[in-house]
Write a protein that holds these residues in place. Structure first.
Motif, mmCIF file in Angstrom:
data_model
loop_
_atom_site.group_PDB
_atom_site.id
_atom_site.type_symbol
_atom_site.label_atom_id
_atom_site.label_comp_id
_atom_site.label_asym_id
_atom_site.label_seq_id
_atom_site.Cartn_x
_atom_site.Cartn_y
_atom_site.Cartn_z
ATOM 1 N N ILE A 1 -5.972 11.183 7.321
ATOM 2 C CA ILE A 1 -6.413 10.974 6.038
ATOM 3 C C ILE A 1 -4.747 10.283 5.968
ATOM 4 C CG2 ILE A 1 -6.246 11.678 3.599
ATOM 5 C CD1 ILE A 1 -8.007 14.048 4.703
ATOM 6 N N ASP A 2 -4.725 8.952 5.228
ATOM 7 C CA ASP A 2 -3.692 8.306 4.605
ATOM 8 C C ASP A 2 -3.046 8.918 3.600
ATOM 9 O OD1 ASP A 2 -1.666 6.605 4.039
ATOM 10 O OD2 ASP A 2 -2.671 4.853 3.831
ATOM 11 N N GLN A 3 -1.701 9.143 3.489
ATOM 12 C CA GLN A 3 -1.141 10.076 2.445
ATOM 13 C C GLN A 3 -0.943 9.115 1.204
ATOM 14 O OE1 GLN A 3 2.865 11.034 3.813
ATOM 15 N NE2 GLN A 3 2.354 12.923 4.612
ATOM 16 N N ALA A 4 -1.138 7.844 1.413
ATOM 17 C CA ALA A 4 -1.195 6.993 0.231
ATOM 18 C C ALA A 4 -2.288 7.266 -0.555
ATOM 19 C CB ALA A 4 -1.235 5.472 0.717
ATOM 20 N N LEU A 5 -3.306 7.742 -0.234
ATOM 21 C CA LEU A 5 -4.583 8.103 -1.086
ATOM 22 C C LEU A 5 -4.322 9.143 -2.243
ATOM 23 C CD1 LEU A 5 -7.439 8.484 1.648
ATOM 24 C CD2 LEU A 5 -7.068 6.702 0.095
ATOM 25 N N ALA B 1 7.528 1.135 -10.751
ATOM 26 C CA ALA B 1 7.282 -0.257 -11.292
ATOM 27 C C ALA B 1 6.415 -0.462 -12.435
ATOM 28 C CB ALA B 1 6.697 -0.951 -9.893
ATOM 29 N N THR B 2 5.402 0.002 -12.654
ATOM 30 C CA THR B 2 4.769 -0.086 -13.733
ATOM 31 C C THR B 2 5.334 0.173 -15.080
ATOM 32 O OG1 THR B 2 2.910 0.411 -12.467
ATOM 33 C CG2 THR B 2 2.669 0.392 -14.828
ATOM 34 N N ARG B 3 6.240 1.202 -14.987
ATOM 35 C CA ARG B 3 7.062 1.942 -16.048
ATOM 36 C C ARG B 3 8.138 0.830 -16.598
ATOM 37 N NH1 ARG B 3 7.171 6.636 -15.255
ATOM 38 N NH2 ARG B 3 8.966 6.740 -13.394
ATOM 39 N N GLU B 4 8.764 0.245 -15.384
ATOM 40 C CA GLU B 4 9.915 -0.936 -15.624
ATOM 41 C C GLU B 4 9.180 -2.096 -16.392
ATOM 42 O OE1 GLU B 4 11.689 -1.666 -11.820
ATOM 43 O OE2 GLU B 4 12.856 -0.089 -12.179
ATOM 44 N N VAL B 5 7.895 -2.428 -15.982
ATOM 45 C CA VAL B 5 7.072 -3.721 -16.711
ATOM 46 C C VAL B 5 6.902 -3.229 -18.092
ATOM 47 C CG1 VAL B 5 4.885 -4.997 -16.687
ATOM 48 C CG2 VAL B 5 6.080 -4.427 -14.539
ATOM 49 N N GLU B 6 6.557 -2.086 -18.318
ATOM 50 C CA GLU B 6 6.463 -1.661 -19.759
ATOM 51 C C GLU B 6 7.420 -1.540 -20.661
ATOM 52 O OE1 GLU B 6 4.530 2.262 -19.233
ATOM 53 O OE2 GLU B 6 2.446 1.338 -18.675
ATOM 54 N N MET B 7 8.724 -1.253 -20.093
ATOM 55 C CA MET B 7 10.190 -1.351 -20.715
ATOM 56 C C MET B 7 10.554 -2.561 -21.039
ATOM 57 S SD MET B 7 11.880 1.755 -18.567
ATOM 58 C CE MET B 7 13.538 0.903 -18.386
ATOM 59 N N VAL B 8 10.404 -3.943 -20.306
ATOM 60 C CA VAL B 8 10.481 -5.261 -20.362
ATOM 61 C C VAL B 8 9.688 -5.658 -21.463
ATOM 62 C CG1 VAL B 8 10.812 -7.516 -19.343
ATOM 63 C CG2 VAL B 8 11.616 -5.534 -18.305
ATOM 64 N N ALA C 1 0.895 -1.190 0.012
ATOM 65 C CA ALA C 1 0.006 0.042 -0.029
ATOM 66 C C ALA C 1 0.827 1.258 -0.060
ATOM 67 C CB ALA C 1 -1.047 0.125 1.133
ATOM 68 N N ARG C 2 1.991 1.218 -0.362
ATOM 69 C CA ARG C 2 3.120 2.374 -0.551
ATOM 70 C C ARG C 2 3.143 2.442 -2.012
ATOM 71 N NH1 ARG C 2 8.181 1.900 2.995
ATOM 72 N NH2 ARG C 2 8.090 4.159 2.500
ATOM 73 N N THR C 3 2.156 3.492 -2.576
ATOM 74 C CA THR C 3 2.030 3.633 -3.851
ATOM 75 C C THR C 3 2.996 4.506 -4.515
ATOM 76 O OG1 THR C 3 0.265 5.174 -3.346
ATOM 77 C CG2 THR C 3 -0.418 3.001 -3.843
ATOM 78 N N ARG C 4 3.918 5.044 -3.691
ATOM 79 C CA ARG C 4 4.907 5.998 -4.321
ATOM 80 C C ARG C 4 5.703 5.598 -5.468
ATOM 81 N NH1 ARG C 4 9.904 8.401 -0.946
ATOM 82 N NH2 ARG C 4 10.864 9.757 -2.563
#
Length: 160
Positions: free
Chosen positions: A156-160, A42-49, A34-37
């Motif tokens: 409020i959780d900062q992850a939102l 991570a998603t960009r690295e998946v797309e690069m591969v 739940a640490r979406t920072r």
């Protein structure tokens, strides 16, 4: 292009598929924590591969078509067809590549499904939290800024 060159291309593609699986697992760990920072990274690295895999697939298609013509097979043969036409020990090596591709593809599909489910759950949780803020914010202050409801603290959780 001979059997050694095709095998090299297949090894490269296998390594990229393993890297994709690793990157999907990293993405899952970020989602699960739940640490979406770092989620965008991570998603960009998946797309690069995935882009690298597309290039490797093109190289494989060219190499396999060249080998198919050498072995007297029609263009675009399966790895099974290549293995059936290839001499030993190449036949077993090609079958090994095929089995590895099937296993990796299943693992990647399962990890992708799991990540989509985690993303959906995170999206629902965020939306519900934001909707909860909207419904209580209007009752707390009037349009002029005067407090109209009970003063309650909100976390409020900062992850939102």
């Amino acid at each position: 292009m001979g059997l050694a060159e095709v095998s090299t291309v297949l090894w490269t593609e296998r390594e990229l598929l393993e890297l994709l699986l690793f990157k999907l697992e990293e993405e899952q760990l970020v989602l699960a924590s739940a640490r979406t920072r770092w989620l965008a990274h991570a998603t960009r690295e998946v797309e690069m591969v995935i882009e690298q895999i597309r290039g490797a697939e093109l190289s494989r298609a060219v190499a396999v078509d060249d080998l198919a013509s050498e072995l007297g097979l029609p263009p675009g043969p399966s790895l099974n067809a290549l293995a059936d036409a290839a001499p030993a020990p190449w036949d077993e090596l090609l079958r090994g590549h095929r089995e590895a591709f099937l296993t990796l593809t299943d693992e990647i599909a399962a990890m992708s499904r799991s990540n989509r489910e985690l993303l959906g759950a995170a999206q629902r949780t965020s939306r519900e939290a934001l909707l909860g803020l909207e419904t209580t914010a209007g009752a707390t202050y009037s349009p002029t800024g005067v407090q109209t409801g009970p003063a309650t603290a909100r976390v409020i959780d900062q992850a939102l």
